[in-house]
Write a protein that holds these residues in place. Structure first.
Motif, PDB file in Angstrom:
ATOM      1  N   ARG A  17       0.853  -1.194   0.000  1.00 32.79           N
ATOM      2  CA  ARG A  17       0.000   0.000   0.000  1.00 32.79           C
ATOM      3  C   ARG A  17       0.881   1.232   0.000  1.00 32.79           C
ATOM      4  NH1 ARG A  17      -5.142  -1.726   3.675  1.00 32.79           N
ATOM      5  NH2 ARG A  17      -5.928   0.245   2.905  1.00 32.79           N
ATOM      6  N   ARG A  18       0.538   2.188  -0.863  1.00 34.90           N
ATOM      7  CA  ARG A  18       1.250   3.462  -0.897  1.00 34.90           C
ATOM      8  C   ARG A  18       0.871   4.245   0.356  1.00 34.90           C
ATOM      9  NH1 ARG A  18      -0.355   8.255  -3.897  1.00 34.90           N
ATOM     10  NH2 ARG A  18      -2.001   6.910  -4.641  1.00 34.90           N
ATOM     11  N   VAL A  19       1.851   4.924   0.924  1.00 35.51           N
ATOM     12  CA  VAL A  19       1.633   5.728   2.124  1.00 35.51           C
ATOM     13  C   VAL A  19       2.044   7.162   1.805  1.00 35.51           C
ATOM     14  CG1 VAL A  19       2.246   6.052   4.554  1.00 35.51           C
ATOM     15  CG2 VAL A  19       2.135   3.743   3.594  1.00 35.51           C
ATOM     16  N   THR A  20       1.149   8.109   2.109  1.00 32.73           N
ATOM     17  CA  THR A  20       1.455   9.518   1.901  1.00 32.73           C
ATOM     18  C   THR A  20       1.219  10.290   3.193  1.00 32.73           C
ATOM     19  OG1 THR A  20      -0.791  10.019   1.113  1.00 32.73           O
ATOM     20  CG2 THR A  20       0.848   9.465  -0.563  1.00 32.73           C
ATOM     21  N   ALA A  21       1.949  11.391   3.325  1.00 33.27           N
ATOM     22  CA  ALA A  21       1.757  12.313   4.447  1.00 33.27           C
ATOM     23  C   ALA A  21       1.592  13.694   3.855  1.00 33.27           C
ATOM     24  CB  ALA A  21       2.939  12.274   5.403  1.00 33.27           C
ATOM     25  N   ARG A  22       0.411  14.276   4.038  1.00 38.82           N
ATOM     26  CA  ARG A  22       0.091  15.600   3.482  1.00 38.82           C
ATOM     27  C   ARG A  22       0.409  15.668   1.990  1.00 38.82           C
ATOM     28  NH1 ARG A  22      -1.602  18.095   7.878  1.00 38.82           N
ATOM     29  NH2 ARG A  22      -0.469  17.955   9.827  1.00 38.82           N
ATOM     30  N   GLY A  23       0.063  14.583   1.277  1.00 37.41           N
ATOM     31  CA  GLY A  23       0.223  14.533  -0.164  1.00 37.41           C
ATOM     32  C   GLY A  23       1.587  14.100  -0.664  1.00 37.41           C
ATOM     33  N   GLN A  24       2.560  13.974   0.220  1.00 42.45           N
ATOM     34  CA  GLN A  24       3.903  13.553  -0.176  1.00 42.45           C
ATOM     35  C   GLN A  24       4.032  12.040  -0.005  1.00 42.45           C
ATOM     36  OE1 GLN A  24       7.081  15.367   2.016  1.00 42.45           O
ATOM     37  NE2 GLN A  24       8.650  14.461   0.735  1.00 42.45           N
ATOM     38  N   ILE A  25       4.499  11.352  -1.052  1.00 41.93           N
ATOM     39  CA  ILE A  25       4.656   9.903  -0.981  1.00 41.93           C
ATOM     40  C   ILE A  25       5.804   9.567  -0.045  1.00 41.93           C
ATOM     41  CG2 ILE A  25       5.217   7.810  -2.280  1.00 41.93           C
ATOM     42  CD1 ILE A  25       3.942   9.197  -4.742  1.00 41.93           C
ATOM     43  N   LEU A  26       5.518   8.695   0.940  1.00 44.80           N
ATOM     44  CA  LEU A  26       6.539   8.241   1.878  1.00 44.80           C
ATOM     45  C   LEU A  26       7.134   6.915   1.451  1.00 44.80           C
ATOM     46  CD1 LEU A  26       4.862   9.123   5.291  1.00 44.80           C
ATOM     47  CD2 LEU A  26       6.444  10.501   3.923  1.00 44.80           C
ATOM     48  N   GLY A  27       6.331   6.089   0.766  1.00 38.54           N
ATOM     49  CA  GLY A  27       6.838   4.793   0.327  1.00 38.54           C
ATOM     50  C   GLY A  27       5.722   3.796   0.125  1.00 38.54           C
ATOM     51  N   LEU A  28       6.120   2.559  -0.185  1.00 34.72           N
ATOM     52  CA  LEU A  28       5.198   1.449  -0.382  1.00 34.72           C
ATOM     53  C   LEU A  28       5.361   0.492   0.793  1.00 34.72           C
ATOM     54  CD1 LEU A  28       3.149   0.143  -2.308  1.00 34.72           C
ATOM     55  CD2 LEU A  28       5.066  -1.026  -3.401  1.00 34.72           C
ATOM     56  N   ALA A  29       4.299   0.328   1.560  1.00 36.27           N
ATOM     57  CA  ALA A  29       4.344  -0.488   2.775  1.00 36.27           C
ATOM     58  C   ALA A  29       3.791  -1.882   2.517  1.00 36.27           C
ATOM     59  CB  ALA A  29       3.538   0.179   3.882  1.00 36.27           C
ATOM     60  N   TYR A  30       4.456  -2.872   3.093  1.00 37.30           N
ATOM     61  CA  TYR A  30       3.994  -4.257   3.040  1.00 37.30           C
ATOM     62  C   TYR A  30       3.606  -4.766   4.418  1.00 37.30           C
ATOM     63  CZ  TYR A  30       5.687  -4.294  -1.720  1.00 37.30           C
ATOM     64  OH  TYR A  30       5.869  -4.008  -3.058  1.00 37.30           O
ATOM     65  N   THR A  31       3.908  -3.963   5.453  1.00 38.24           N
ATOM     66  CA  THR A  31       3.576  -4.310   6.838  1.00 38.24           C
ATOM     67  C   THR A  31       3.340  -3.024   7.625  1.00 38.24           C
ATOM     68  OG1 THR A  31       5.841  -4.170   7.682  1.00 38.24           O
ATOM     69  CG2 THR A  31       5.150  -6.314   6.772  1.00 38.24           C
ATOM     70  N   ASP A  32       2.742  -3.168   8.810  1.00 38.11           N
ATOM     71  CA  ASP A  32       2.602  -2.012   9.700  1.00 38.11           C
ATOM     72  C   ASP A  32       3.970  -1.457  10.069  1.00 38.11           C
ATOM     73  OD1 ASP A  32      -0.159  -2.202   9.688  1.00 38.11           O
ATOM     74  OD2 ASP A  32      -0.314  -3.036  11.706  1.00 38.11           O
ATOM     75  N   GLY A  33       4.945  -2.341  10.220  1.00 34.76           N
ATOM     76  CA  GLY A  33       6.299  -1.899  10.545  1.00 34.76           C
ATOM     77  C   GLY A  33       6.866  -0.957   9.493  1.00 34.76           C
ATOM     78  N   ASP A  34       6.545  -1.222   8.217  1.00 35.80           N
ATOM     79  CA  ASP A  34       6.984  -0.320   7.152  1.00 35.80           C
ATOM     80  C   ASP A  34       6.375   1.062   7.331  1.00 35.80           C
ATOM     81  OD1 ASP A  34       8.387  -2.413   5.936  1.00 35.80           O
ATOM     82  OD2 ASP A  34       6.791  -2.816   4.471  1.00 35.80           O
ATOM     83  N   VAL A  35       5.082   1.118   7.642  1.00 37.92           N
ATOM     84  CA  VAL A  35       4.400   2.406   7.822  1.00 37.92           C
ATOM     85  C   VAL A  35       5.040   3.163   8.986  1.00 37.92           C
ATOM     86  CG1 VAL A  35       2.218   3.583   8.284  1.00 37.92           C
ATOM     87  CG2 VAL A  35       2.225   1.493   6.910  1.00 37.92           C
ATOM     88  N   VAL A  36       5.275   2.469  10.092  1.00 41.45           N
ATOM     89  CA  VAL A  36       5.894   3.095  11.264  1.00 41.45           C
ATOM     90  C   VAL A  36       7.274   3.654  10.895  1.00 41.45           C
ATOM     91  CG1 VAL A  36       6.841   2.619  13.560  1.00 41.45           C
ATOM     92  CG2 VAL A  36       4.582   1.761  12.941  1.00 41.45           C
ATOM     93  N   GLU A  37       8.045   2.917  10.115  1.00 39.31           N
ATOM     94  CA  GLU A  37       9.374   3.391   9.695  1.00 39.31           C
ATOM     95  C   GLU A  37       9.260   4.622   8.796  1.00 39.31           C
ATOM     96  OE1 GLU A  37      13.535   3.691   9.130  1.00 39.31           O
ATOM     97  OE2 GLU A  37      12.272   2.892  10.722  1.00 39.31           O
ATOM     98  N   PHE A  38       8.297   4.639   7.884  1.00 40.21           N
ATOM     99  CA  PHE A  38       8.095   5.820   7.032  1.00 40.21           C
ATOM    100  C   PHE A  38       7.777   7.043   7.890  1.00 40.21           C
ATOM    101  CE2 PHE A  38       6.350   2.848   3.515  1.00 40.21           C
ATOM    102  CZ  PHE A  38       7.635   2.486   3.146  1.00 40.21           C
ATOM    103  N   LEU A  39       6.939   6.858   8.913  1.00 36.80           N
ATOM    104  CA  LEU A  39       6.587   7.968   9.801  1.00 36.80           C
ATOM    105  C   LEU A  39       7.818   8.475  10.540  1.00 36.80           C
ATOM    106  CD1 LEU A  39       3.216   6.727  11.309  1.00 36.80           C
ATOM    107  CD2 LEU A  39       3.583   8.141   9.291  1.00 36.80           C
TER     108      LEU A  39
END
Length: 70
Positions: A17-39
């Motif tokens: 899943r693509r993850v964005t913050a305020r419209g900026q792409i943070l990355g492609l996550a395959y786990t919750d851990g990926d999302v946490v790392e992007f944050l």
């Protein structure tokens, strides 16, 4: 009401899943851990509990915390 600053977009056909913050792409996550790392890399709070806080994170399409192909 303001929208959540972090969006976890619908699962892709290839998984992840693509993850964005305020419209900026943070990355492609395959786990919750990926999302946490992007944050963390974006300087945002990196606590896993944040993923279930609707003021911070909006899960679009599919179920929250699921990253398998659509």
């Amino acid at each position: 009401m303001a929208t959540a600053p972090i969006i976890v977009h619908p699962p892709l056909g290839t998984g992840g899943r693509r993850v964005t913050a305020r419209g900026q792409i943070l990355g492609l996550a395959y786990t919750d851990g990926d999302v946490v790392e992007f944050l963390r890399r974006a300087g945002l709070p990196d606590e896993e509990e944040l993923l279930d806080d609707s003021l911070w994170v909006k899960w679009r399409g599919g179920r929250a915390h699921h990253y398998e192909a659509a």
